[in-house]
Design a protein around this motif. Structure first.
Motif, PDB file in Angstrom:
ATOM      1  N   ILE A   1       0.877  -1.237  -0.013  1.00  0.00           N
ATOM      2  CA  ILE A   1      -0.012   0.022  -0.105  1.00  0.00           C
ATOM      3  C   ILE A   1       0.950   1.119  -0.059  1.00  0.00           C
ATOM      4  CG2 ILE A   1      -1.741   1.329   1.291  1.00  0.00           C
ATOM      5  CD1 ILE A   1      -2.759  -1.588   2.366  1.00  0.00           C
ATOM      6  N   ASN A   2       1.931   1.245   0.859  1.00  0.00           N
ATOM      7  CA  ASN A   2       2.828   2.567   0.923  1.00  0.00           C
ATOM      8  C   ASN A   2       3.587   2.714  -0.186  1.00  0.00           C
ATOM      9  OD1 ASN A   2       1.852   2.662   3.403  1.00  0.00           O
ATOM     10  ND2 ASN A   2       4.036   1.890   4.415  1.00  0.00           N
ATOM     11  N   ARG A   3       3.960   1.597  -1.254  1.00  0.00           N
ATOM     12  CA  ARG A   3       4.765   1.936  -2.136  1.00  0.00           C
ATOM     13  C   ARG A   3       3.828   2.231  -3.484  1.00  0.00           C
ATOM     14  NH1 ARG A   3       8.747   3.690  -0.936  1.00  0.00           N
ATOM     15  NH2 ARG A   3       9.577   3.486  -3.240  1.00  0.00           N
ATOM     16  N   MET A   4       2.603   1.627  -3.449  1.00  0.00           N
ATOM     17  CA  MET A   4       1.705   2.125  -4.424  1.00  0.00           C
ATOM     18  C   MET A   4       1.376   3.596  -4.192  1.00  0.00           C
ATOM     19  SD  MET A   4      -2.504   1.400  -4.589  1.00  0.00           S
ATOM     20  CE  MET A   4      -2.345   1.813  -2.821  1.00  0.00           C
ATOM     21  N   GLN A   5       1.215   4.041  -2.806  1.00  0.00           N
ATOM     22  CA  GLN A   5       1.023   5.534  -2.683  1.00  0.00           C
ATOM     23  C   GLN A   5       2.303   6.296  -3.150  1.00  0.00           C
ATOM     24  OE1 GLN A   5      -2.139   6.977  -1.539  1.00  0.00           O
ATOM     25  NE2 GLN A   5      -0.730   8.794  -2.159  1.00  0.00           N
ATOM     26  N   HIS A   6       3.443   6.013  -2.981  1.00  0.00           N
ATOM     27  CA  HIS A   6       4.715   6.599  -3.431  1.00  0.00           C
ATOM     28  C   HIS A   6       4.506   6.745  -4.915  1.00  0.00           C
ATOM     29  CE1 HIS A   6       8.714   7.388  -3.814  1.00  0.00           C
ATOM     30  NE2 HIS A   6       8.682   6.591  -4.808  1.00  0.00           N
ATOM     31  N   LEU A   7       4.306   5.726  -5.628  1.00  0.00           N
ATOM     32  CA  LEU A   7       4.170   5.845  -7.176  1.00  0.00           C
ATOM     33  C   LEU A   7       2.982   7.001  -7.787  1.00  0.00           C
ATOM     34  CD1 LEU A   7       4.498   2.069  -8.056  1.00  0.00           C
ATOM     35  CD2 LEU A   7       6.285   3.965  -8.311  1.00  0.00           C
ATOM     36  N   ILE A   8       1.881   6.920  -6.856  1.00  0.00           N
ATOM     37  CA  ILE A   8       0.649   7.809  -7.016  1.00  0.00           C
ATOM     38  C   ILE A   8       1.345   9.301  -7.012  1.00  0.00           C
ATOM     39  CG2 ILE A   8      -1.360   8.917  -6.298  1.00  0.00           C
ATOM     40  CD1 ILE A   8      -2.098   5.816  -5.757  1.00  0.00           C
ATOM     41  N   ASP A   9       2.127   9.591  -5.662  1.00  0.00           N
ATOM     42  CA  ASP A   9       2.683  10.647  -5.033  1.00  0.00           C
ATOM     43  C   ASP A   9       3.623  11.238  -6.242  1.00  0.00           C
ATOM     44  OD1 ASP A   9       0.900  10.576  -3.242  1.00  0.00           O
ATOM     45  OD2 ASP A   9       2.578  10.142  -1.665  1.00  0.00           O
ATOM     46  N   ILE A  10       4.397  10.411  -6.855  1.00  0.00           N
ATOM     47  CA  ILE A  10       5.442  10.718  -7.867  1.00  0.00           C
ATOM     48  C   ILE A  10       4.935  11.148  -9.328  1.00  0.00           C
ATOM     49  CG2 ILE A  10       7.450   9.830  -6.229  1.00  0.00           C
ATOM     50  CD1 ILE A  10       7.646   7.765  -8.245  1.00  0.00           C
ATOM     51  N   ARG A  11       3.967  10.888  -9.578  1.00  0.00           N
ATOM     52  CA  ARG A  11       3.583  10.905 -10.803  1.00  0.00           C
ATOM     53  C   ARG A  11       3.676  12.266 -11.380  1.00  0.00           C
ATOM     54  NH1 ARG A  11      -2.309   8.175 -11.052  1.00  0.00           N
ATOM     55  NH2 ARG A  11      -2.510   9.854  -9.477  1.00  0.00           N
ATOM     56  N   THR A  12       3.914  12.559 -12.676  1.00  0.00           N
ATOM     57  CA  THR A  12       3.969  13.687 -13.407  1.00  0.00           C
ATOM     58  C   THR A  12       2.711  14.155 -13.941  1.00  0.00           C
ATOM     59  OG1 THR A  12       4.735  13.137 -15.395  1.00  0.00           O
ATOM     60  CG2 THR A  12       6.520  13.534 -13.693  1.00  0.00           C
ATOM     61  N   GLU A  13       2.623  15.535 -14.448  1.00  0.00           N
ATOM     62  CA  GLU A  13       1.365  15.580 -15.077  1.00  0.00           C
ATOM     63  C   GLU A  13       1.248  14.961 -16.366  1.00  0.00           C
ATOM     64  OE1 GLU A  13      -2.170  17.805 -15.808  1.00  0.00           O
ATOM     65  OE2 GLU A  13      -0.749  17.913 -14.115  1.00  0.00           O
ATOM     66  N   LEU A  14       2.322  14.541 -16.977  1.00  0.00           N
ATOM     67  CA  LEU A  14       1.997  13.779 -18.229  1.00  0.00           C
ATOM     68  C   LEU A  14       1.651  12.363 -17.878  1.00  0.00           C
ATOM     69  CD1 LEU A  14       5.454  14.540 -20.139  1.00  0.00           C
ATOM     70  CD2 LEU A  14       2.952  15.122 -20.842  1.00  0.00           C
ATOM     71  N   GLU A  15       1.627  11.949 -16.514  1.00  0.00           N
ATOM     72  CA  GLU A  15       1.456  10.543 -16.274  1.00  0.00           C
ATOM     73  C   GLU A  15       0.254  10.435 -15.212  1.00  0.00           C
ATOM     74  OE1 GLU A  15       5.974   9.159 -15.622  1.00  0.00           O
ATOM     75  OE2 GLU A  15       4.945  10.205 -14.029  1.00  0.00           O
ATOM     76  N   LYS A  16      -0.591  11.824 -15.143  1.00  0.00           N
ATOM     77  CA  LYS A  16      -1.725  11.555 -14.461  1.00  0.00           C
ATOM     78  C   LYS A  16      -2.870  10.750 -14.905  1.00  0.00           C
ATOM     79  CE  LYS A  16      -3.989  15.685 -16.648  1.00  0.00           C
ATOM     80  NZ  LYS A  16      -3.904  15.198 -18.144  1.00  0.00           N
ATOM     81  N   ASP A  17      -2.917  10.058 -15.949  1.00  0.00           N
ATOM     82  CA  ASP A  17      -3.829   9.451 -16.511  1.00  0.00           C
ATOM     83  C   ASP A  17      -3.513   7.912 -16.011  1.00  0.00           C
ATOM     84  OD1 ASP A  17      -5.802  11.149 -17.242  1.00  0.00           O
ATOM     85  OD2 ASP A  17      -5.285  11.171 -19.364  1.00  0.00           O
ATOM     86  N   TYR A  18      -2.277   7.631 -15.612  1.00  0.00           N
ATOM     87  CA  TYR A  18      -2.174   6.476 -15.198  1.00  0.00           C
ATOM     88  C   TYR A  18      -2.944   5.919 -14.060  1.00  0.00           C
ATOM     89  CZ  TYR A  18       2.550   6.624 -17.418  1.00  0.00           C
ATOM     90  OH  TYR A  18       3.676   6.866 -18.552  1.00  0.00           O
ATOM     91  N   ARG A  19      -3.389   4.581 -13.840  1.00  0.00           N
ATOM     92  CA  ARG A  19      -4.082   4.304 -12.983  1.00  0.00           C
ATOM     93  C   ARG A  19      -3.232   3.130 -12.195  1.00  0.00           C
ATOM     94  NH1 ARG A  19      -5.690   7.879 -13.160  1.00  0.00           N
ATOM     95  NH2 ARG A  19      -7.895   8.745 -13.861  1.00  0.00           N
ATOM     96  N   ILE A  20      -2.991   3.186 -10.932  1.00  0.00           N
ATOM     97  CA  ILE A  20      -2.176   2.614 -10.060  1.00  0.00           C
ATOM     98  C   ILE A  20      -2.889   2.244  -9.049  1.00  0.00           C
ATOM     99  CG2 ILE A  20      -0.053   2.841  -8.465  1.00  0.00           C
ATOM    100  CD1 ILE A  20       0.724   5.319 -10.195  1.00  0.00           C
ATOM    101  N   TYR A  21      -2.681   0.472  -8.724  1.00  0.00           N
ATOM    102  CA  TYR A  21      -3.435   0.054  -7.805  1.00  0.00           C
ATOM    103  C   TYR A  21      -2.461  -1.181  -7.203  1.00  0.00           C
ATOM    104  CZ  TYR A  21      -5.082  -3.153 -11.450  1.00  0.00           C
ATOM    105  OH  TYR A  21      -5.270  -3.978 -12.378  1.00  0.00           O
ATOM    106  N   ILE A  22      -3.024  -1.719  -6.209  1.00  0.00           N
ATOM    107  CA  ILE A  22      -2.594  -3.227  -5.713  1.00  0.00           C
ATOM    108  C   ILE A  22      -3.601  -4.065  -5.875  1.00  0.00           C
ATOM    109  CG2 ILE A  22      -0.666  -2.180  -4.536  1.00  0.00           C
ATOM    110  CD1 ILE A  22      -2.308  -2.999  -1.732  1.00  0.00           C
ATOM    111  N   LEU A  23      -3.342  -5.144  -5.749  1.00  0.00           N
ATOM    112  CA  LEU A  23      -4.128  -6.564  -5.870  1.00  0.00           C
ATOM    113  C   LEU A  23      -3.638  -7.285  -4.609  1.00  0.00           C
ATOM    114  CD1 LEU A  23      -6.204  -8.865  -6.632  1.00  0.00           C
ATOM    115  CD2 LEU A  23      -4.396  -9.357  -8.556  1.00  0.00           C
ATOM    116  N   ILE A  24      -4.246  -7.493  -3.719  1.00  0.00           N
ATOM    117  CA  ILE A  24      -4.067  -8.422  -2.434  1.00  0.00           C
ATOM    118  C   ILE A  24      -4.795  -9.679  -2.613  1.00  0.00           C
ATOM    119  CG2 ILE A  24      -4.343  -8.716  -0.157  1.00  0.00           C
ATOM    120  CD1 ILE A  24      -3.659  -5.919   0.409  1.00  0.00           C
ATOM    121  N   SER A  25      -4.118 -10.950  -2.898  1.00  0.00           N
ATOM    122  CA  SER A  25      -4.861 -12.033  -3.062  1.00  0.00           C
ATOM    123  C   SER A  25      -4.807 -13.093  -1.757  1.00  0.00           C
ATOM    124  CB  SER A  25      -4.116 -12.923  -4.219  1.00  0.00           C
ATOM    125  OG  SER A  25      -4.707 -14.166  -4.307  1.00  0.00           O
TER     126      SER A  25
END
Length: 179
Positions: free
Chosen positions: A76-100
């Motif tokens: 969860i923390n690393r996913m949030q890190h990836l969300i936080d470092i997105r640039t304006e060009l990457e704003k449409d990326y969708r970032i999530y985790i799957l817990i199985s």
């Protein structure tokens, strides 16, 4: 109703638990320091990172729930890190985790480069694979004591896979930018 807490009744210690946990945290941090590039993953249209852990360790009945919780919270923390470092060009990326659950080893962090790929993704209703939405009363956040940022979406499903040679029943929890 399953709640995938693991209690084998054993008090047997697992060797190297601290070292394995540190190695996991270090590995997942290294893999998620920066956002992946669509050019490097163009053949898939997405990037994903499976648990950098040995399956026989993380899914062992002797591995404690505190270690499983640590793994989930780290994802969860690393996913949030990836969300936080997105640039304006990457704003449409969708970032999530799957817990199985109960097969935590199958969990992963996902970066979709095109948010349109989420359309229809959660519609799984065939004889071979079904995802049945879990009751809204269920909460992986409460059941495992996880800290999930409020702006993230959480979706839980009961997964049933019934193939010719394979049967599996478990839960899938998606946490992140799911819209």
């Amino acid at each position: 109703m399953h709640r995938w807490k693991f209690d084998n009744g054993s008090k047997k210690k697992t060797r190297g638990i601290k070292r394995k946990s540190r190695t996991f945290a270090k590995s997942i941090t290294e893999y998620t320091t920066s956002l992946p590039s669509p050019e490097d993953n163009s053949y898939l249209g997405y990037w994903h990172l499976h648990m950098p852990f040995n399956e026989s360790f993380i899914d062992s009945k002797n591995t404690s729930n505190s270690v499983r919780k640590l793994c989930m919270q780290t994802m969860i923390n690393r996913m949030q890190h990836l969300i936080d470092i997105r640039t304006e060009l990457e704003k449409d990326y969708r970032i999530y985790i799957l817990i199985s659950l109960p097969k935590l080893f199958d969990s992963q962090i996902v970066v979709l480069f095109d948010k349109e790929d989420l359309k229809g993704f959660f519609d799984r209703d065939t004889d071979e694979q079904r995802w049945i939405p879990l009751s809204p009363e269920r909460s992986i956040e409460k059941e495992w004591g996880l800290e999930i940022p409020k702006e993230l979406v959480i979706k839980g499903y009961k997964e049933i896979i019934n193939d010719e040679d394979y049967f599996h029943e478990g839960e899938l929890w998606f946490i992140g930018e799911l819209g």
